[in-house]
Design a protein around this motif. Structure first.
Motif, PDB file in Angstrom:
ATOM      1  N   GLY A 139       0.811  -1.225   0.000  1.00  0.00           N
ATOM      2  CA  GLY A 139       0.000   0.000   0.000  1.00  0.00           C
ATOM      3  C   GLY A 139       0.837   1.265   0.000  1.00  0.00           C
ATOM      4  N   PHE A 140       2.096   1.137   0.414  1.00  0.00           N
ATOM      5  CA  PHE A 140       2.932   2.327   0.555  1.00  0.00           C
ATOM      6  C   PHE A 140       3.180   3.009  -0.790  1.00  0.00           C
ATOM      7  CE2 PHE A 140       7.305   4.208   0.959  1.00  0.00           C
ATOM      8  CZ  PHE A 140       6.964   5.250   1.796  1.00  0.00           C
ATOM      9  N   ASP A 141       3.502   2.227  -1.798  1.00  0.00           N
ATOM     10  CA  ASP A 141       3.835   2.834  -3.095  1.00  0.00           C
ATOM     11  C   ASP A 141       2.615   3.541  -3.704  1.00  0.00           C
ATOM     12  OD1 ASP A 141       5.782   3.186  -5.304  1.00  0.00           O
ATOM     13  OD2 ASP A 141       4.292   2.043  -6.425  1.00  0.00           O
ATOM     14  N   THR A 142       1.451   2.914  -3.565  1.00  0.00           N
ATOM     15  CA  THR A 142       0.240   3.541  -4.116  1.00  0.00           C
ATOM     16  C   THR A 142      -0.035   4.859  -3.394  1.00  0.00           C
ATOM     17  OG1 THR A 142      -0.633   1.332  -4.517  1.00  0.00           O
ATOM     18  CG2 THR A 142      -2.200   3.151  -4.655  1.00  0.00           C
ATOM     19  N   ALA A 143       0.061   4.836  -2.066  1.00  0.00           N
ATOM     20  CA  ALA A 143      -0.201   6.054  -1.294  1.00  0.00           C
ATOM     21  C   ALA A 143       0.806   7.147  -1.655  1.00  0.00           C
ATOM     22  CB  ALA A 143      -0.137   5.741   0.201  1.00  0.00           C
ATOM     23  N   LEU A 144       2.043   6.735  -1.824  1.00  0.00           N
ATOM     24  CA  LEU A 144       3.098   7.679  -2.206  1.00  0.00           C
ATOM     25  C   LEU A 144       2.730   8.372  -3.528  1.00  0.00           C
ATOM     26  CD1 LEU A 144       5.818   8.176  -0.829  1.00  0.00           C
ATOM     27  CD2 LEU A 144       6.782   6.331  -2.181  1.00  0.00           C
ATOM     28  N   ASN A 145       2.305   7.574  -4.483  1.00  0.00           N
ATOM     29  CA  ASN A 145       1.937   8.143  -5.782  1.00  0.00           C
ATOM     30  C   ASN A 145       0.694   9.023  -5.687  1.00  0.00           C
ATOM     31  OD1 ASN A 145       3.746   7.217  -8.098  1.00  0.00           O
ATOM     32  ND2 ASN A 145       3.520   5.371  -6.866  1.00  0.00           N
ATOM     33  N   THR A 146      -0.233   8.644  -4.813  1.00  0.00           N
ATOM     34  CA  THR A 146      -1.429   9.477  -4.621  1.00  0.00           C
ATOM     35  C   THR A 146      -1.030  10.850  -4.083  1.00  0.00           C
ATOM     36  OG1 THR A 146      -2.766   7.536  -4.166  1.00  0.00           O
ATOM     37  CG2 THR A 146      -3.642   9.637  -3.388  1.00  0.00           C
ATOM     38  N   VAL A 147      -0.133  10.853  -3.117  1.00  0.00           N
ATOM     39  CA  VAL A 147       0.308  12.128  -2.528  1.00  0.00           C
ATOM     40  C   VAL A 147       1.042  12.959  -3.584  1.00  0.00           C
ATOM     41  CG1 VAL A 147       1.727  13.214  -0.743  1.00  0.00           C
ATOM     42  CG2 VAL A 147       0.467  11.137  -0.213  1.00  0.00           C
ATOM     43  N   VAL A 148       1.911  12.304  -4.341  1.00  0.00           N
ATOM     44  CA  VAL A 148       2.693  13.040  -5.344  1.00  0.00           C
ATOM     45  C   VAL A 148       1.763  13.676  -6.385  1.00  0.00           C
ATOM     46  CG1 VAL A 148       4.371  12.775  -7.223  1.00  0.00           C
ATOM     47  CG2 VAL A 148       4.804  11.715  -4.999  1.00  0.00           C
ATOM     48  N   GLN A 149       0.776  12.911  -6.849  1.00  0.00           N
ATOM     49  CA  GLN A 149      -0.164  13.475  -7.841  1.00  0.00           C
ATOM     50  C   GLN A 149      -0.914  14.667  -7.271  1.00  0.00           C
ATOM     51  OE1 GLN A 149      -2.679  10.327  -9.274  1.00  0.00           O
ATOM     52  NE2 GLN A 149      -0.925   9.183 -10.046  1.00  0.00           N
ATOM     53  N   ALA A 150      -1.346  14.532  -6.020  1.00  0.00           N
ATOM     54  CA  ALA A 150      -2.102  15.624  -5.390  1.00  0.00           C
ATOM     55  C   ALA A 150      -1.214  16.861  -5.233  1.00  0.00           C
ATOM     56  CB  ALA A 150      -2.633  15.174  -4.031  1.00  0.00           C
ATOM     57  N   VAL A 151       0.013  16.655  -4.781  1.00  0.00           N
ATOM     58  CA  VAL A 151       0.885  17.809  -4.530  1.00  0.00           C
ATOM     59  C   VAL A 151       1.298  18.482  -5.840  1.00  0.00           C
ATOM     60  CG1 VAL A 151       3.079  18.583  -3.520  1.00  0.00           C
ATOM     61  CG2 VAL A 151       1.656  16.954  -2.294  1.00  0.00           C
ATOM     62  N   ASP A 152       1.490  17.695  -6.892  1.00  0.00           N
ATOM     63  CA  ASP A 152       1.789  18.316  -8.192  1.00  0.00           C
ATOM     64  C   ASP A 152       0.686  19.306  -8.567  1.00  0.00           C
ATOM     65  OD1 ASP A 152       4.170  17.027  -8.499  1.00  0.00           O
ATOM     66  OD2 ASP A 152       3.459  15.532  -9.940  1.00  0.00           O
ATOM     67  N   LYS A 153      -0.549  18.933  -8.287  1.00  0.00           N
ATOM     68  CA  LYS A 153      -1.678  19.834  -8.604  1.00  0.00           C
ATOM     69  C   LYS A 153      -1.666  21.052  -7.683  1.00  0.00           C
ATOM     70  CE  LYS A 153      -4.532  16.309 -10.639  1.00  0.00           C
ATOM     71  NZ  LYS A 153      -5.082  15.029 -10.323  1.00  0.00           N
ATOM     72  N   ILE A 154      -1.385  20.796  -6.417  1.00  0.00           N
ATOM     73  CA  ILE A 154      -1.339  21.915  -5.465  1.00  0.00           C
ATOM     74  C   ILE A 154      -0.249  22.908  -5.869  1.00  0.00           C
ATOM     75  CG2 ILE A 154      -0.817  22.532  -3.056  1.00  0.00           C
ATOM     76  CD1 ILE A 154      -2.111  19.813  -2.267  1.00  0.00           C
ATOM     77  N   LYS A 155       0.865  22.375  -6.404  1.00  0.00           N
ATOM     78  CA  LYS A 155       1.973  23.265  -6.789  1.00  0.00           C
ATOM     79  C   LYS A 155       1.556  24.225  -7.905  1.00  0.00           C
ATOM     80  CE  LYS A 155       6.359  21.715  -6.766  1.00  0.00           C
ATOM     81  NZ  LYS A 155       7.516  20.798  -6.859  1.00  0.00           N
ATOM     82  N   ASP A 156       0.691  23.752  -8.797  1.00  0.00           N
ATOM     83  CA  ASP A 156       0.220  24.641  -9.874  1.00  0.00           C
ATOM     84  C   ASP A 156      -0.463  25.874  -9.294  1.00  0.00           C
ATOM     85  OD1 ASP A 156       1.141  22.856 -11.716  1.00  0.00           O
ATOM     86  OD2 ASP A 156      -0.825  21.938 -12.128  1.00  0.00           O
ATOM     87  N   THR A 157      -1.378  25.631  -8.365  1.00  0.00           N
ATOM     88  CA  THR A 157      -2.117  26.768  -7.805  1.00  0.00           C
ATOM     89  C   THR A 157      -1.231  27.570  -6.847  1.00  0.00           C
ATOM     90  OG1 THR A 157      -4.040  27.424  -6.496  1.00  0.00           O
ATOM     91  CG2 THR A 157      -3.322  25.163  -6.189  1.00  0.00           C
TER      92      THR A 157
END
Ligand code: F6P
Length: 329
Positions: A144-162
């Motif tokens: 589960g760790f790798d999936t969660a890691l990727n979920t966080v990374v995708q979310a933060v990439d979006k947050i970085k845009d704004t």
């Protein structure tokens, strides 16, 4: 005297769910059936064991689940299993179905329950580590760790845009009540300016340095990754402190929450789950008990339950040092 061969097992998921648990259920079931061992799924973890909530699993029942998030067997944290009466009831229910081995998929709380049960009764338990926190000693990896890691990374990439668009500093909180590995890994992968995790206290100095330098250089945006279990408080608390000291800074807080526990498991989680599921059945068939299947240096290992605990898991110091070097300006 020869030990009686395993003929029927139960499999359950317990504690917080993690993506890849279904892949583990599938592997355990298929490996057992391939060895002519019957399989019962136990719903809601130990609670289902006490409440006699079992269902027989066939190849059809576990069809198409390898890529599904969550757990088809449901999960729970069960207080009653910490009592002798609860465990006695669970034992009766297992015996009544002639279950002679159990595979538990979960975190260190799950293994503690399993270890306690096995010290009292004659049914072998084997554990598979499943938690997005990756905080179990004896294994480099938990499902589960790798999936969660990727979920966080995708979310933060979006947050970085704004964040960039508005010139804001975002305090992003990643899960991990007592563990900072998810925040640490995702913070590195997102290029976070500062990472605050419970295992490393002095990191808050880095936050103050970043803020001071940002004020001088007029650097207006950035990500501060905070682990839920950070000692002086989560993202909200830290952001409040910074805002109080620097009212001109535009700061926002995003708490990612349970989004990190869902989603289709990554290939890494599916493969880890499949390897561990098959290894768990091999261990049971070999007459082993009271141990967790782990991955060490990419190889399957067997770890006694007593060593598969939260407290023993050290943080990856190399990651902390890398973060310090790449954010030094
Ligand atoms: O252990 C997994 C985990 O997601 C932690 O990171 C988090 O602190 C906790 O579970 C949340 O638990 P619950 O789902 O009970 O809110």
């Amino acid at each position: 005297m020869h030990k009686k061969a395993i003929e029927c097992i139960a499999v359950l998921t317990s504690g917080g769910d993690a993506p890849g648990m279904n892949a583990a259920i599938r592997a355990v079931t298929r490996a057992a059936l391939a060895n002519n061992v019957k399989v019962f799924g136990c719903n809601y973890g130990f609670q289902g064991m006490i409440e006699n909530d079992f269902l027989k699993l066939s190849y059809q029942d576990i069809g198409g689940i390898i890529g599904l998030g969550g757990t088809i067997l449901k999960t729970a944290r069960c207080e009653k299993f910490t009592t002798v009466e609860g465990r006695e009831q669970a034992y009766k229910n297992l015996k009544q179905r002639n279950i002679d081995g159990v595979v538990v998929i979960g975190g260190d709380g799950t293994f503690k329950g399993a270890a306690q049960f096995s010290s009292e009764f004659d049914i072998p338990f084997i554990g598979i580590p499943g938690t997005i926190d990756n905080d179990i000693s004896g294994t480099d990896y938990t499902i589960g760790f790798d999936t969660a890691l990727n979920t966080v990374v995708q979310a933060v990439d979006k947050i970085k845009d704004t964040a960039r668009s508005h010139g804001r500093i975002f305090f992003v909180e990643a899960m991990g009540r007592e563990a900072g590995l998810l925040a640490l890994g995702s913070g590195l992968a997102c290029g976070a300016e500062v990472i605050l995790i419970p295992e490393v206290l002095e990191q808050e100095k880095e936050l103050d340095k970043f803020i001071q330098k940002g004020l001088v250089d007029k650097k207006s945006s950035g990500i501060i990754m905070v682990a839920e279990g950070y000692k002086t408080g989560g993202a909200l608390k830290i952001a409040e402190r910074v805002k109080a000291q620097h009212p001109d800074i535009e700061a926002r807080v995003t708490i990612l929450g349970h989004i990190q526990r869902g989603g289709n498991p990554t290939a890494q989680d599916r493969i880890a789950a499949t390897r561990m599921g098959v290894a768990a059945i091999n261990s049971l068939l070999a007459g082993k008990k009271n141990l967790m299947i782990g991955l060490k240096n990419k190889a399957i290992v067997e770890v006694p339950f007593g060593l598969a605990e939260k407290a023993y898991r050290p943080i990856n110091r190399e990651f902390v040092d890398i973060q310090e070097v790449i954010t030094r300006t």
